[in-house]
Motif scaffolding. Structure first.
Motif, PDB file in Angstrom:
ATOM      1  N   GLY A  40      39.265  42.440  46.396  1.00 40.28           N
ATOM      2  CA  GLY A  40      39.651  41.063  45.627  1.00 40.28           C
ATOM      3  C   GLY A  40      39.411  39.924  46.653  1.00 40.28           C
ATOM      4  O   GLY A  40      39.308  38.803  46.468  1.00 40.28           O
ATOM      5  N   PHE A  41      38.479  40.069  47.896  1.00 42.15           N
ATOM      6  CA  PHE A  41      38.187  39.066  48.686  1.00 42.15           C
ATOM      7  C   PHE A  41      36.601  39.349  49.022  1.00 42.15           C
ATOM      8  O   PHE A  41      36.303  40.364  49.216  1.00 42.15           O
ATOM      9  N   THR A  42      35.501  38.382  48.744  1.00 42.57           N
ATOM     10  CA  THR A  42      34.237  38.503  49.105  1.00 42.57           C
ATOM     11  C   THR A  42      34.046  37.335  49.822  1.00 42.57           C
ATOM     12  O   THR A  42      34.462  36.123  49.518  1.00 42.57           O
ATOM     13  N   ASP A  43      32.963  37.350  50.968  1.00 44.32           N
ATOM     14  CA  ASP A  43      32.560  36.367  51.423  1.00 44.32           C
ATOM     15  C   ASP A  43      31.300  36.424  52.063  1.00 44.32           C
ATOM     16  O   ASP A  43      30.689  37.619  51.865  1.00 44.32           O
ATOM     17  N   PHE A  44      30.706  35.605  52.936  1.00 45.20           N
ATOM     18  CA  PHE A  44      29.255  35.749  53.437  1.00 45.20           C
ATOM     19  C   PHE A  44      29.241  34.925  54.862  1.00 45.20           C
ATOM     20  O   PHE A  44      29.900  33.964  54.872  1.00 45.20           O
ATOM     21  N   ARG A  59      40.096  33.169  56.829  1.00 48.31           N
ATOM     22  CA  ARG A  59      39.891  33.096  55.375  1.00 48.31           C
ATOM     23  C   ARG A  59      40.636  34.403  54.903  1.00 48.31           C
ATOM     24  O   ARG A  59      41.347  34.464  53.967  1.00 48.31           O
ATOM     25  N   PHE A  60      39.933  35.298  55.350  1.00 50.15           N
ATOM     26  CA  PHE A  60      40.520  36.851  55.019  1.00 50.15           C
ATOM     27  C   PHE A  60      41.968  37.031  55.277  1.00 50.15           C
ATOM     28  O   PHE A  60      42.595  37.735  54.727  1.00 50.15           O
ATOM     29  N   GLU A  61      42.435  36.641  56.506  1.00 56.04           N
ATOM     30  CA  GLU A  61      43.838  36.602  56.879  1.00 56.04           C
ATOM     31  C   GLU A  61      44.708  35.770  56.030  1.00 56.04           C
ATOM     32  O   GLU A  61      45.770  36.256  55.565  1.00 56.04           O
ATOM     33  N   GLN A  62      44.203  34.817  55.579  1.00 55.02           N
ATOM     34  CA  GLN A  62      44.828  33.877  54.659  1.00 55.02           C
ATOM     35  C   GLN A  62      44.959  34.747  53.234  1.00 55.02           C
ATOM     36  O   GLN A  62      46.011  34.513  52.530  1.00 55.02           O
TER      37      GLN A  62
END
Length: 118
Positions: A40-44, A59-62
């Motif tokens: 559900g969470f993706t980032d770079f 942002r992942f913790e949020q």
């Protein structure tokens, strides 16, 4: 004869060091992709900008708080380490961006989450 061998060895090592320097200087900036274990969470983040790893973790913790997820959801790195690039080894050992566990998934399947980018 010894002088010729010494000169050839010096030229050889100068060539090797020059190649390592040029590879490090003109290499494409590393972009490391991440995804949560639930998908559900993706980032770079980019290695050149150190603050991105910390803001990405925030942002992942949020995301986990917003969705009521616990510690079972982990963040994984999708970008593999390329050990053929010797000049990147120190980054692999020292930078926080590379310390996340690796998940074997193609980066081309990367889809942006709704996480804001700073």
């Amino acid at each position: 004869m010894k002088k010729i061998v010494l000169l050839l060895l010096t030229i050889f090592w100068a060539f090797v060091l020059l190649n390592v320097y040029l590879l490090a200087k003109f290499d494409i900036i590393d972009i490391i992709y991440y995804e949560s274990s639930d998908g559900g969470f993706t980032d770079f983040c980019s290695i050149s900008k150190k603050y991105q790893a910390k803001s990405m973790q925030a942002r992942f913790e949020q995301y986990k708080l917003k969705n009521g997820l616990g510690e079972e959801v982990q963040l994984y790195r999708l970008t593999p380490k390329d050990y053929t690039k010797i000049h990147k080894w120190p980054s692999y050992w020292q930078d926080d961006e590379w310390q996340y566990p690796y998940m074997d998934k193609k980066a081309k399947d990367f889809v942006f989450s709704e996480a804001p980018f700073y």
